[in-house]
Design a protein around this motif. Structure first.
Motif, short mmCIF file in Angstrom:
data_model
loop_
_atom_site.label_atom_id
_atom_site.label_comp_id
_atom_site.label_asym_id
_atom_site.label_seq_id
_atom_site.Cartn_x
_atom_site.Cartn_y
_atom_site.Cartn_z
N LEU A 177 0.98 -1.18 0.09
CA LEU A 177 0.01 -0.09 -0.21
C LEU A 177 0.73 1.43 -0.06
O LEU A 177 0.70 2.18 -0.61
CB LEU A 177 -0.77 -0.12 1.21
CG LEU A 177 -2.16 -0.97 1.09
CD1 LEU A 177 -2.61 -1.06 2.61
CD2 LEU A 177 -3.22 -0.73 0.19
N ASP A 178 1.95 1.32 0.90
CA ASP A 178 2.94 2.15 0.86
C ASP A 178 3.58 2.68 -0.69
O ASP A 178 3.65 3.90 -0.94
CB ASP A 178 3.82 2.12 2.01
CG ASP A 178 3.22 2.34 3.32
OD1 ASP A 178 2.40 3.01 3.52
OD2 ASP A 178 3.93 1.82 4.16
N SER A 179 3.74 1.61 -1.07
CA SER A 179 4.47 1.81 -2.48
C SER A 179 3.49 2.28 -3.50
O SER A 179 3.90 3.06 -4.28
CB SER A 179 5.19 0.43 -2.97
OG SER A 179 3.97 -0.53 -3.12
N VAL A 180 2.33 1.81 -3.41
CA VAL A 180 1.24 2.46 -4.53
C VAL A 180 0.99 3.88 -4.31
O VAL A 180 0.95 4.67 -5.05
CB VAL A 180 -0.25 1.65 -4.17
CG1 VAL A 180 -1.28 2.34 -5.03
CG2 VAL A 180 0.21 0.37 -4.84
N LEU A 181 0.81 4.14 -2.65
CA LEU A 181 0.75 5.64 -2.23
C LEU A 181 1.65 6.52 -3.13
O LEU A 181 1.53 7.42 -3.34
CB LEU A 181 0.61 5.77 -0.67
CG LEU A 181 0.48 7.11 -0.37
CD1 LEU A 181 -0.72 7.85 -0.72
CD2 LEU A 181 0.38 6.95 1.37
N LYS A 182 3.13 6.00 -2.75
CA LYS A 182 4.22 6.95 -3.06
C LYS A 182 4.26 7.23 -4.72
O LYS A 182 4.34 8.11 -4.97
CB LYS A 182 5.47 6.05 -2.79
CG LYS A 182 6.87 6.91 -3.04
CD LYS A 182 8.07 6.36 -2.53
CE LYS A 182 9.49 6.94 -2.85
NZ LYS A 182 10.48 6.23 -2.25
N SER A 183 3.85 5.97 -5.19
CA SER A 183 3.96 6.38 -6.83
C SER A 183 2.62 6.91 -7.24
O SER A 183 2.85 7.44 -8.33
CB SER A 183 3.94 4.84 -7.48
OG SER A 183 2.83 4.06 -7.19
N SER A 184 1.70 7.16 -6.57
CA SER A 184 0.35 7.75 -7.12
C SER A 184 0.51 9.13 -6.89
O SER A 184 -0.22 9.95 -7.60
CB SER A 184 -1.02 7.14 -6.10
OG SER A 184 -0.79 7.60 -4.91
N GLY A 185 0.94 9.69 -6.08
CA GLY A 185 1.32 11.01 -5.80
C GLY A 185 0.03 11.53 -4.83
O GLY A 185 -0.26 12.98 -4.80
N CYS A 186 -0.56 10.73 -4.26
CA CYS A 186 -1.78 11.13 -3.55
C CYS A 186 -1.32 11.31 -2.29
O CYS A 186 -0.08 11.19 -1.62
CB CYS A 186 -2.69 9.89 -3.24
SG CYS A 186 -3.69 9.45 -4.64
N GLN A 187 -2.18 12.16 -1.56
CA GLN A 187 -1.77 13.00 -0.14
C GLN A 187 -1.44 12.05 0.95
O GLN A 187 -0.65 12.16 1.71
CB GLN A 187 -2.76 14.30 0.21
CG GLN A 187 -2.90 15.13 -0.76
CD GLN A 187 -3.84 16.04 -0.44
OE1 GLN A 187 -4.18 16.30 0.77
NE2 GLN A 187 -4.45 16.68 -1.43
#
Length: 213
Positions: A177-187
């Motif tokens: 989840l953290d990797s997806v969050l980092k690549s997504s640019g979401c807050q």
């Protein structure tokens, strides 16, 4: 929640706000409950919603439980259709829990609104989503997604909460989840969860729960 909306929304503004609410779960009814009593329960739930909201008719009224489409020989659904024909309800919908309920609801042309749980971990809905897209090609169908954050689980890093959800070692999932969050640019994770469901072309809206001001 209906009472809160009814108190908060000025009467002159209600024509500009589309309110969607649900039938009582009818938990007090059993398989032995007679048709006359069932119809009265539906009528009581409708009237209570109208009274709490301060309206004379309901924009969208949904079944709280999809099995009420067929339970008691379909009397609940027939009663709602009759109430729609009388003008008490403008449009009908169904809240579903699983793909089989969704596919059953799609067979009813009167169903204009669907509410379903979906989030970035879901893998069980593929065939149902294909059916939704096909149905949307031929008629008006509005789909709203709830549980985009898995009732708060996806934004939590409390091991005990994850264990209660049946996941004893959530660390690997958190890492993903953290990797997806980092690549997504979401807050943050909540932003990611909501943006994900909003990005899907078959989703028309997202239901978000509130616990505080």
């Amino acid at each position: 929640s209906e009472a809160v909306i009814g108190r908060s929304l000025p009467k002159k503004k209600r024509d500009f706000v589309r309110i969607i609410t649900k039938l009582s779960p009818l938990s007090q009814c059993s398989s032995e409950t007679r048709e006359k009593e069932l119809r009265q329960k539906v009528e009581d739930s409708l009237r209570q919603s109208c009274e709490s909201l301060g309206v004379s008719s309901l924009d969208v009224f949904m079944l709280h439980r999809a099995d009420h489409l067929n339970k008691w020989n379909g009397v609940i659904w027939r009663q709602l259709i009759e109430c729609q024909e009388s003008g008490l309800i403008k449009e009908l919908g169904v809240s579903v829990q699983n793909p089989s309920e969704l596919l059953d609801a799609l067979q009813r042309p009167e169903v204009k609104y669907l509410q379903m749980p979906f989030n970035l971990l879901e893998t069980r809905w593929q065939m149902a989503i294909e059916a939704i897209l096909k149905e949307k090609e031929s008629r008006r169908l509005i789909v709203h997604v709830r549980s985009s954050m898995l009732q708060g689980l996806l934004v939590s890093r409390d091991c005990q909460i994850w264990k209660r959800a049946g996941i004893s070692q959530p660390e690997r999932l958190w890492e993903w989840l953290d990797s997806v969050l980092k690549s997504s640019g979401c807050q943050n994770m909540a932003d990611l969860c909501i943006r994900y469901v909003r990005s899907l072309d078959w989703v028309d809206g997202v239901v978000v729960g509130m616990e505080s001001m």
